[in-house]
Motif scaffolding. Sequence first.
Motif, PDB file in Angstrom:
ATOM      1  N   ARG A   4      10.701   6.591  22.257  1.00  0.00           N
ATOM      2  CA  ARG A   4       9.506   7.909  22.441  1.00  0.00           C
ATOM      3  C   ARG A   4       9.259   8.347  20.948  1.00  0.00           C
ATOM      4  NH1 ARG A   4      11.564  11.686  27.002  1.00  0.00           N
ATOM      5  NH2 ARG A   4      13.624  10.841  26.518  1.00  0.00           N
ATOM      6  N   VAL A   5       8.026   8.989  20.890  1.00  0.00           N
ATOM      7  CA  VAL A   5       7.518   9.646  19.653  1.00  0.00           C
ATOM      8  C   VAL A   5       7.444  11.056  19.976  1.00  0.00           C
ATOM      9  CG1 VAL A   5       5.781   9.785  17.853  1.00  0.00           C
ATOM     10  CG2 VAL A   5       6.397   7.196  18.769  1.00  0.00           C
ATOM     11  N   VAL A   6       8.066  11.844  19.122  1.00  0.00           N
ATOM     12  CA  VAL A   6       8.012  13.264  19.233  1.00  0.00           C
ATOM     13  C   VAL A   6       6.835  13.648  18.108  1.00  0.00           C
ATOM     14  CG1 VAL A   6       8.983  15.640  18.802  1.00  0.00           C
ATOM     15  CG2 VAL A   6      10.220  13.536  19.829  1.00  0.00           C
ATOM     16  N   TYR A   7       5.800  14.461  18.669  1.00  0.00           N
ATOM     17  CA  TYR A   7       4.734  14.914  17.720  1.00  0.00           C
ATOM     18  C   TYR A   7       4.986  16.174  17.260  1.00  0.00           C
ATOM     19  CZ  TYR A   7       2.559  10.365  19.424  1.00  0.00           C
ATOM     20  OH  TYR A   7       2.387   9.124  19.449  1.00  0.00           O
ATOM     21  N   ARG A   8       4.309  16.651  16.037  1.00  0.00           N
ATOM     22  CA  ARG A   8       4.336  17.969  15.746  1.00  0.00           C
ATOM     23  C   ARG A   8       2.714  18.370  15.455  1.00  0.00           C
ATOM     24  NH1 ARG A   8       6.092  17.536  10.549  1.00  0.00           N
ATOM     25  NH2 ARG A   8       4.048  18.234   9.638  1.00  0.00           N
ATOM     26  N   SER A   9       2.257  19.482  15.914  1.00  0.00           N
ATOM     27  CA  SER A   9       1.061  19.854  15.867  1.00  0.00           C
ATOM     28  C   SER A   9       0.824  20.358  14.465  1.00  0.00           C
ATOM     29  CB  SER A   9       0.924  21.162  16.673  1.00  0.00           C
ATOM     30  OG  SER A   9       1.765  22.165  16.219  1.00  0.00           O
ATOM     31  N   ASP A  10      -0.299  19.871  13.938  1.00  0.00           N
ATOM     32  CA  ASP A  10      -0.721  20.195  12.622  1.00  0.00           C
ATOM     33  C   ASP A  10      -1.687  21.380  12.552  1.00  0.00           C
ATOM     34  OD1 ASP A  10      -1.552  19.818  10.078  1.00  0.00           O
ATOM     35  OD2 ASP A  10      -1.862  17.728  10.015  1.00  0.00           O
ATOM     36  N   ALA A  11      -1.550  22.342  12.529  1.00  0.00           N
ATOM     37  CA  ALA A  11      -2.279  23.360  12.456  1.00  0.00           C
ATOM     38  C   ALA A  11      -3.245  23.311  11.296  1.00  0.00           C
ATOM     39  CB  ALA A  11      -1.591  24.809  12.655  1.00  0.00           C
ATOM     40  N   GLY A  12      -3.143  22.811  10.365  1.00  0.00           N
ATOM     41  CA  GLY A  12      -4.020  22.749   9.087  1.00  0.00           C
ATOM     42  C   GLY A  12      -5.199  21.681   9.297  1.00  0.00           C
ATOM     43  N   ALA A  13      -5.058  20.861  10.394  1.00  0.00           N
ATOM     44  CA  ALA A  13      -6.184  19.752  10.421  1.00  0.00           C
ATOM     45  C   ALA A  13      -6.395  19.763  12.017  1.00  0.00           C
ATOM     46  CB  ALA A  13      -5.741  18.313  10.022  1.00  0.00           C
ATOM     47  N   VAL A  14      -7.044  20.502  12.626  1.00  0.00           N
ATOM     48  CA  VAL A  14      -7.414  20.869  14.044  1.00  0.00           C
ATOM     49  C   VAL A  14      -8.648  19.989  14.541  1.00  0.00           C
ATOM     50  CG1 VAL A  14      -7.716  22.045  16.131  1.00  0.00           C
ATOM     51  CG2 VAL A  14      -6.039  22.895  14.470  1.00  0.00           C
TER      52      VAL A  14
END
Length: 307
Positions: A274-284
């Motif tokens: 599985r892949v764990v993602y991280r939110s990218d607040a700078g590029a919504v």
Amino acid sequence: MGFSLYLTLLSVLHQGTGQWCYQDQYSCDDKCRDPENWAVQFPSCGGLRQSPINIVTNHVHPNSALPPLVFTGHHDVLNITVENMGHSAHFHLPTSIRLTGGGLPGHYQALQFHFHWGSDGRPGSEHTIDGERFPMELHIVHIKEPYGSLAEAEHDMAGIALLAFLFEETTEDNPHFNIVIDAMGRVQNNGSTTVIPNLRLSDIIPDAKDLHSYYRYVGSMTTPGCEQAVAWTVFHKMLPISSRQLVAVTQQCRFWTGQRMTDIFRPTQPLDGRVVYRSDAGAVLPGLMGMLLCVHSLVLGSVVLGH
């Protein structure tokens, strides 16, 4: 000893065969299934999308399709029923508490929240970050609309949205958390209930503006039957708890066996591709596009795993 035996007999009569337990409860004389053997009785616990996991920060993938979540009803004043479920204490939430956004494929309504902890101040979170286990973990369980129950939502790979907050130990008490500890003390035994009046969920979790940064992956419930239907959101923002409060939490409730409720966390499970993602607040991205891309990521993950 007689009282504990009485509680155990009542539990067996009420819950039937196939009881499961945490490792701290297990002994050679017990017939309950410890975490290593949950899959014997509950096959999904041996699946390829199990939770919790160890999140390795160097391996997470930034994902601009993960915008902030949108919370509804978190500032409402509520009367919350607390129930000792035999394995944990559940804080039942009204369906007016809702969740959208965050790349989730739909609208979700809350069911309950609960905690996972260790023993006498030792770490007891379920998720770990780079191998570090944290003092405690809060889970807020939501199901996708229009499902009417957890059992219905379990048939949808993203039918359950689970929010996870890790705790960090502080020198000062978290004043909002004392009411939670007091309520646990009123539900010491399996099946007992109490009510917390005039509680806002926003008293416990941070404001939405502080929750834009999080990890996302597809996984399972962390207790049997370990249903693989969960879109997990693990927030970077941590909740404070003092060492005194951390010890107090472990002294309030008893398991269905009558033992003190300690070390109620499942060991971390293999990632299995599985892949764990991280939110990218700078590029919504815009909400709809973000949702579509996140759904694509969830479906792709399912295909890669052969499910």
